[in-house]
Design a protein around this motif. Structure first.
Motif, PDB file in Angstrom:
ATOM      1  N   GLU A  39      23.795  -4.844  32.988  1.00 57.70           N
ATOM      2  CA  GLU A  39      25.159  -4.308  33.009  1.00 57.70           C
ATOM      3  C   GLU A  39      26.249  -5.306  32.635  1.00 57.70           C
ATOM      4  O   GLU A  39      27.313  -4.896  32.216  1.00 57.70           O
ATOM      5  CB  GLU A  39      25.474  -3.744  34.396  1.00 57.70           C
ATOM      6  CG  GLU A  39      24.765  -2.457  34.691  1.00 57.70           C
ATOM      7  CD  GLU A  39      25.235  -1.308  33.813  1.00 57.70           C
ATOM      8  OE1 GLU A  39      26.428  -1.241  33.447  1.00 57.70           O
ATOM      9  OE2 GLU A  39      24.390  -0.465  33.490  1.00 57.70           O
ATOM     10  N   THR A  40      26.014  -6.598  32.819  1.00 56.99           N
ATOM     11  CA  THR A  40      27.124  -7.547  32.675  1.00 56.99           C
ATOM     12  C   THR A  40      26.781  -8.751  31.808  1.00 56.99           C
ATOM     13  O   THR A  40      27.374  -9.812  31.988  1.00 56.99           O
ATOM     14  CB  THR A  40      27.581  -8.048  34.056  1.00 56.99           C
ATOM     15  OG1 THR A  40      26.533  -8.832  34.625  1.00 56.99           O
ATOM     16  CG2 THR A  40      27.944  -6.915  34.981  1.00 56.99           C
TER      17      THR A  40
ATOM     18  N   THR B 247      28.338  -9.548  41.823  1.00 59.63           N
ATOM     19  CA  THR B 247      27.745 -10.617  42.620  1.00 59.63           C
ATOM     20  C   THR B 247      28.447 -10.711  43.975  1.00 59.63           C
ATOM     21  O   THR B 247      27.797 -10.876  45.016  1.00 59.63           O
ATOM     22  CB  THR B 247      27.820 -11.959  41.874  1.00 59.63           C
ATOM     23  OG1 THR B 247      27.105 -11.836  40.640  1.00 59.63           O
ATOM     24  CG2 THR B 247      27.237 -13.092  42.687  1.00 59.63           C
TER      25      THR B 247
ATOM     26  N   ARG C 103      32.964  -8.670  35.385  1.00 56.71           N
ATOM     27  CA  ARG C 103      32.168  -7.627  36.039  1.00 56.71           C
ATOM     28  C   ARG C 103      30.999  -8.259  36.794  1.00 56.71           C
ATOM     29  O   ARG C 103      30.637  -7.820  37.882  1.00 56.71           O
ATOM     30  CB  ARG C 103      31.646  -6.615  35.020  1.00 56.71           C
ATOM     31  CG  ARG C 103      32.706  -5.646  34.541  1.00 56.71           C
ATOM     32  CD  ARG C 103      32.147  -4.599  33.606  1.00 56.71           C
ATOM     33  NE  ARG C 103      31.304  -3.651  34.321  1.00 56.71           N
ATOM     34  CZ  ARG C 103      30.129  -3.205  33.866  1.00 56.71           C
ATOM     35  NH1 ARG C 103      29.659  -3.602  32.707  1.00 56.71           N
ATOM     36  NH2 ARG C 103      29.420  -2.351  34.562  1.00 56.71           N
ATOM     37  N   ARG C 104      30.401  -9.279  36.191  1.00 57.05           N
ATOM     38  CA  ARG C 104      29.280  -9.979  36.832  1.00 57.05           C
ATOM     39  C   ARG C 104      29.738 -10.568  38.173  1.00 57.05           C
ATOM     40  O   ARG C 104      29.050 -10.434  39.188  1.00 57.05           O
ATOM     41  CB  ARG C 104      28.751 -11.068  35.914  1.00 57.05           C
ATOM     42  CG  ARG C 104      27.579 -11.819  36.481  1.00 57.05           C
ATOM     43  CD  ARG C 104      27.101 -12.888  35.503  1.00 57.05           C
ATOM     44  NE  ARG C 104      25.819 -13.376  35.874  1.00 57.05           N
ATOM     45  CZ  ARG C 104      24.664 -12.863  35.479  1.00 57.05           C
ATOM     46  NH1 ARG C 104      24.647 -11.833  34.647  1.00 57.05           N
ATOM     47  NH2 ARG C 104      23.524 -13.368  35.885  1.00 57.05           N
TER      48      ARG C 104
ATOM     49  N   LEU D  53      22.398  -7.192  36.941  1.00 57.11           N
ATOM     50  CA  LEU D  53      23.407  -8.065  36.337  1.00 57.11           C
ATOM     51  C   LEU D  53      23.116  -8.308  34.860  1.00 57.11           C
ATOM     52  O   LEU D  53      24.033  -8.274  34.032  1.00 57.11           O
ATOM     53  CB  LEU D  53      23.479  -9.400  37.083  1.00 57.11           C
ATOM     54  CG  LEU D  53      24.068  -9.355  38.479  1.00 57.11           C
ATOM     55  CD1 LEU D  53      23.912 -10.698  39.167  1.00 57.11           C
ATOM     56  CD2 LEU D  53      25.528  -8.922  38.453  1.00 57.11           C
ATOM     57  N   GLN D  54      21.870  -8.543  34.517  1.00 55.54           N
ATOM     58  CA  GLN D  54      21.516  -8.781  33.116  1.00 55.54           C
ATOM     59  C   GLN D  54      21.767  -7.538  32.270  1.00 55.54           C
ATOM     60  O   GLN D  54      22.260  -7.621  31.148  1.00 55.54           O
ATOM     61  CB  GLN D  54      20.047  -9.205  32.988  1.00 55.54           C
ATOM     62  CG  GLN D  54      19.764 -10.574  33.530  1.00 55.54           C
ATOM     63  CD  GLN D  54      20.592 -11.646  32.829  1.00 55.54           C
ATOM     64  OE1 GLN D  54      20.746 -11.648  31.624  1.00 55.54           O
ATOM     65  NE2 GLN D  54      21.137 -12.551  33.612  1.00 55.54           N
TER      66      GLN D  54
ATOM     67  N   PRO E 128      31.704 -11.622  32.185  1.00 51.58           N
ATOM     68  CA  PRO E 128      31.685 -12.456  33.391  1.00 51.58           C
ATOM     69  C   PRO E 128      32.513 -11.894  34.550  1.00 51.58           C
ATOM     70  O   PRO E 128      32.157 -12.103  35.714  1.00 51.58           O
ATOM     71  CB  PRO E 128      32.221 -13.797  32.920  1.00 51.58           C
ATOM     72  CG  PRO E 128      32.829 -13.579  31.582  1.00 51.58           C
ATOM     73  CD  PRO E 128      32.233 -12.322  31.027  1.00 51.58           C
TER      74      PRO E 128
ATOM     75  N   ASP F 284      19.370  -9.156  40.026  1.00 53.14           N
ATOM     76  CA  ASP F 284      19.397  -9.960  38.804  1.00 53.14           C
ATOM     77  C   ASP F 284      19.206  -9.083  37.572  1.00 53.14           C
ATOM     78  O   ASP F 284      19.891  -9.255  36.562  1.00 53.14           O
ATOM     79  CB  ASP F 284      18.324 -11.051  38.839  1.00 53.14           C
ATOM     80  CG  ASP F 284      18.668 -12.178  39.796  1.00 53.14           C
ATOM     81  OD1 ASP F 284      19.866 -12.334  40.138  1.00 53.14           O
ATOM     82  OD2 ASP F 284      17.743 -12.900  40.198  1.00 53.14           O
TER      83      ASP F 284
END
Length: 129
Positions: free
Chosen positions: A72-73, A84, A79-80, A69-70, A77, A66
């Motif tokens: 880097e992305t 994921t 890339r996220r 993700l916060q 959306p 998490d």
């Protein structure tokens, strides 16, 4: 009168073309995305393996994902979703094969932890903080 029709024609045909939104810009490729995908897969595998072998539920690896993700992305959306999917792929690849904790699963978890730490260190050293 001709001017008026010309102005109306301009408004009817030309302005909608100006009003159209430009297509969204493609996200710029990040040179370390390949390494991030590998890291995300390792985090997913570790999340599964550690919970398989732990007496109590553990969310350390999901929390790290998490955070990744916060960081880097946050505004990307695509890339996220890619990262994921890599996390989920890592998780599912072991969930499909391992259903009990064994010496082998503990060894694999340790191997993945070391590889993940190495990847994170290499990404940081090579591409900055």
């Amino acid at each position: 009168m001709k001017r008026r029709f010309a102005a109306i024609a301009f408004l009817m045909f030309a302005l909608p073309a100006f009003a159209q939104e430009a297509p969204p810009a493609e996200p710029k490729p990040v040179p370390y995305d390949g390494e991030l995908v590998k890291l995300a897969e390792k985090l997913g595998a570790l999340h599964f393996l550690r919970n398989l072998c732990s007496a109590a539920p553990e969310n350390e690896w999901r929390a790290l994902m998490d955070e990744l993700l916060q960081t880097e992305t946050a505004s990307e959306p695509e890339r996220r979703a890619k990262l994921t999917a890599a996390f989920n792929r890592g998780y599912r690849s072991f969930a499909a094969v391992h259903n009990t904790c064994t010496v082998e699963t503990r060894e694999i978890a340790e191997k993945y932890r070391v590889e993940g730490a190495t990847l994170a260190a290499e990404i940081t050293a090579r591409f900055g903080n």
